[in-house]
Scaffold this active site. Sequence first.
Site, PDB file in Angstrom:
ATOM      1  N   GLU A 330       0.817  -1.217   0.000  1.00 44.00           N
ATOM      2  CA  GLU A 330       0.000   0.000   0.000  1.00 44.00           C
ATOM      3  C   GLU A 330       0.850   1.267   0.000  1.00 44.00           C
ATOM      4  O   GLU A 330       0.336   2.368  -0.130  1.00 44.00           O
ATOM      5  CB  GLU A 330      -0.908   0.007   1.249  1.00 44.00           C
ATOM      6  CG  GLU A 330      -2.039  -1.003   1.207  1.00 44.00           C
ATOM      7  CD  GLU A 330      -1.637  -2.392   1.705  1.00 44.00           C
ATOM      8  OE1 GLU A 330      -0.414  -2.687   1.743  1.00 44.00           O
ATOM      9  OE2 GLU A 330      -2.532  -3.181   2.045  1.00 44.00           O
ATOM     10  N   LYS A 438      -1.025 -11.490  23.400  1.00 48.43           N
ATOM     11  CA  LYS A 438      -1.701 -10.763  24.476  1.00 48.43           C
ATOM     12  C   LYS A 438      -1.706 -11.638  25.720  1.00 48.43           C
ATOM     13  O   LYS A 438      -2.435 -12.616  25.817  1.00 48.43           O
ATOM     14  CB  LYS A 438      -3.119 -10.389  24.043  1.00 48.43           C
ATOM     15  CG  LYS A 438      -3.108  -9.508  22.807  1.00 48.43           C
ATOM     16  CD  LYS A 438      -4.473  -8.964  22.463  1.00 48.43           C
ATOM     17  CE  LYS A 438      -4.371  -8.073  21.232  1.00 48.43           C
ATOM     18  NZ  LYS A 438      -4.328  -8.821  19.967  1.00 48.43           N
ATOM     19  N   TRP A 443       0.910  -6.645  26.210  1.00 53.88           N
ATOM     20  CA  TRP A 443       1.348  -7.110  24.893  1.00 53.88           C
ATOM     21  C   TRP A 443       2.800  -7.554  24.916  1.00 53.88           C
ATOM     22  O   TRP A 443       3.655  -6.900  25.500  1.00 53.88           O
ATOM     23  CB  TRP A 443       1.192  -5.979  23.864  1.00 53.88           C
ATOM     24  CG  TRP A 443      -0.230  -5.703  23.499  1.00 53.88           C
ATOM     25  CD1 TRP A 443      -1.351  -6.232  24.083  1.00 53.88           C
ATOM     26  CD2 TRP A 443      -0.692  -4.810  22.472  1.00 53.88           C
ATOM     27  NE1 TRP A 443      -2.473  -5.728  23.488  1.00 53.88           N
ATOM     28  CE2 TRP A 443      -2.110  -4.860  22.495  1.00 53.88           C
ATOM     29  CE3 TRP A 443      -0.049  -3.995  21.543  1.00 53.88           C
ATOM     30  CZ2 TRP A 443      -2.890  -4.106  21.617  1.00 53.88           C
ATOM     31  CZ3 TRP A 443      -0.831  -3.247  20.671  1.00 53.88           C
ATOM     32  CH2 TRP A 443      -2.242  -3.307  20.705  1.00 53.88           C
TER      33      TRP A 443
HETATM   34  P1  ADP Z   1       1.766  -8.816   2.554  1.00 53.13           P
HETATM   35  O1  ADP Z   1       2.878  -9.485   3.303  1.00 53.13           O
HETATM   36  O2  ADP Z   1       0.495  -8.687   3.337  1.00 53.13           O
HETATM   37  O3  ADP Z   1       1.621  -9.247   1.152  1.00 53.13           O
HETATM   38  P2  ADP Z   1       3.415  -6.538   2.142  1.00 53.13           P
HETATM   39  O4  ADP Z   1       4.408  -7.292   1.373  1.00 53.13           O
HETATM   40  O5  ADP Z   1       2.937  -5.249   1.669  1.00 53.13           O
HETATM   41  O6  ADP Z   1       2.134  -7.333   2.349  1.00 53.13           O
HETATM   42  O7  ADP Z   1       3.921  -6.485   3.629  1.00 53.13           O
HETATM   43  C1  ADP Z   1       3.773  -5.369   4.441  1.00 53.13           C
HETATM   44  C2  ADP Z   1       4.009  -5.770   5.863  1.00 53.13           C
HETATM   45  O8  ADP Z   1       5.215  -6.486   6.021  1.00 53.13           O
HETATM   46  C3  ADP Z   1       4.129  -4.601   6.806  1.00 53.13           C
HETATM   47  O9  ADP Z   1       2.882  -4.077   7.142  1.00 53.13           O
HETATM   48  C4  ADP Z   1       4.863  -5.229   7.972  1.00 53.13           C
HETATM   49  O10 ADP Z   1       3.984  -5.931   8.825  1.00 53.13           O
HETATM   50  C5  ADP Z   1       5.764  -6.225   7.306  1.00 53.13           C
HETATM   51  N1  ADP Z   1       7.114  -5.662   7.175  1.00 53.13           N
HETATM   52  C6  ADP Z   1       7.656  -5.101   6.092  1.00 53.13           C
HETATM   53  N2  ADP Z   1       8.932  -4.729   6.340  1.00 53.13           N
HETATM   54  C7  ADP Z   1       9.195  -5.055   7.630  1.00 53.13           C
HETATM   55  C8  ADP Z   1      10.330  -4.918   8.487  1.00 53.13           C
HETATM   56  N3  ADP Z   1      11.468  -4.388   8.089  1.00 53.13           N
HETATM   57  N4  ADP Z   1      10.197  -5.365   9.756  1.00 53.13           N
HETATM   58  C9  ADP Z   1       9.060  -5.911  10.196  1.00 53.13           C
HETATM   59  N5  ADP Z   1       7.967  -6.079   9.433  1.00 53.13           N
HETATM   60  C10 ADP Z   1       8.026  -5.649   8.171  1.00 53.13           C
END
Ligand code: ADP
Length: 541
Positions: A330, A438, A443
């Site tokens: 997004e 939780k 948390w």
């Molecule tokens: P999806 O995995 O739902 O297909 P995306 O590839 O857009 O979607 O992933 C976005 C999500 O990945 C973020 O909202 C977050 O939760 C996680 N994410 C991305 N980069 C990092 C990071 N460096 N550390 C932790 N989580 C991350």
Amino acid sequence: MQGSMMTRPLMISALIQHADQNHADTEIVSRLPVGGTHRYTYHDAHRRSRQLVRALLALGVKATDRIGTLAWNTHRHFEIYYAVSGMAAITHTINPRLFPEQISYIVNHADDRFIFFDVNFAALVEALVPHCPGVKGWVAMCAASEMPANAIPNLLCYEDIVAAQSDDYEWTEFDENTASSLCYTSGTTGNPKGVLYSHRSTVLHAYGSSLPDGLGCSARECILPVVPMFHVNAWGLPYAAPLNGAKLVMPGPHLDGASLHALFEEEGVTMSAGVPTIWLGLLQHMQSKGLKLSTVKRLVIGGSAAPPAMIKAFDEQYGITVLHAWGMTEMSPLGTVNTYKQKQLALSAAEKDAIRVKQGRAIFGVEMKIVGSNGETLPRDGKAFGDLMVRGPWITGGYFKNEGGDVLVDGWFPTGDVATIDPDGFMQITDRSKDVIKSGGEWISSIDLENIAVAHPAVAEAAVIGAPHPKWDERPLLVVVKKAGQDVTKEELIKFYDGKIAKWWTPDDVIFVDDLPHTATGKLSKLQLRERLRDYRFTGV
Ligand code: ADP
């Protein structure tokens, strides 16, 4: 009073035009899905992209038509990016690792007119055809001699349709807010939802991500995007590379440690980007074979939290700087990148370690805030954690075809991540909101617990989920894949947490498994893991 400056639109086609004019002989090198290496220049890519526009026009493709791709990172996929968006149609990159039912759902939802595919997906395409009646033709991304023998109706050959056209095509200019490409989120909850990027958002993201404290792209870099072009446009690198005139190396389907290591060395790659699982594979390969990397300076790690042990290993054993980055489909995807500030350079190693595990600072263009359960803005003190909200010119205002309705909250996009932000602007993800454990109304961050586990020398990969507990609601359960030939006990692992976190965060139990489930984008799938361990109960409680 208005300024007197020109209002030239920000066009994706301008990126490849710029690269041709200023970096005509800079190379794009691709490992092909059918084997072998392809090598040409920005000048050639520009010429062939314009031939491809003519080919699309000859097929009857019009502005706003969606053109799907099921393809690895190669020069042909790069040409499709520019030709399709450049003629005001929309490049729809599809993740071939999704289940076929999800793919046909996405193809139909997007109304794809044509689908371009790599020949190694021919069997998948054959299976998709009966479920995708709206697709007028399927284009195999290969030469005539490499065409698949599968039963695919209206099958076309990429090299033939390109060769049939001249490059006598002038890019047109149109409203910079015109849609350029479409990418569906992997739909870990509900149906996949489409994010529709624009020319403006794409070009601004390419500028922003190129900054020195972003990914630091330049005409002196050789960039290899391991992250696939079907995963948020390879994090925008196929746009940032021509904007800067960087050499581009496309790995095709070969993403294992040995193939990547060989390609890095052969092409003099200076910078690469991918999810942690990829780098785990590379590290294991290099460690087991006693190899080094002679040209790589920076690795961008994002998509999931980069474990501190991995960041340290690259730095201390290989002299490579890890750029820990965070973003999402997004957000085009880049939100934050972790680089030190001048005042932090003199800190002790331990203090620096504490900074670099964070996801980093917002690049200009991305505004962030964290909010509490009543929507109140929480302090940027590095301690308070809440729901992370973002806004900016490359962040989506809603999903394609208004799926999910109004998603913004007072003009901010809720990321679904839980985070802290410190006074220096460094953001740290503690969890995805649905993965937070939780325990007794408090948390616990699963990411923190995983980071500690993978720092143990016998642990290859680790996941922590909340398992049901009669007293505390949920308690952390650690699930571990051991490194080949290494051993460790449950008691040793639990002891390993001593002094590293608050006592009550310590996992209550450890399970050893042969492998952990991953999503189509290579991330740990907590959803599937929770499913696998649905019947797990802590004993003795
Ligand atoms: P999806 O995995 O739902 O297909 P995306 O590839 O857009 O979607 O992933 C976005 C999500 O990945 C973020 O909202 C977050 O939760 C996680 N994410 C991305 N980069 C990092 C990071 N460096 N550390 C932790 N989580 C991350």
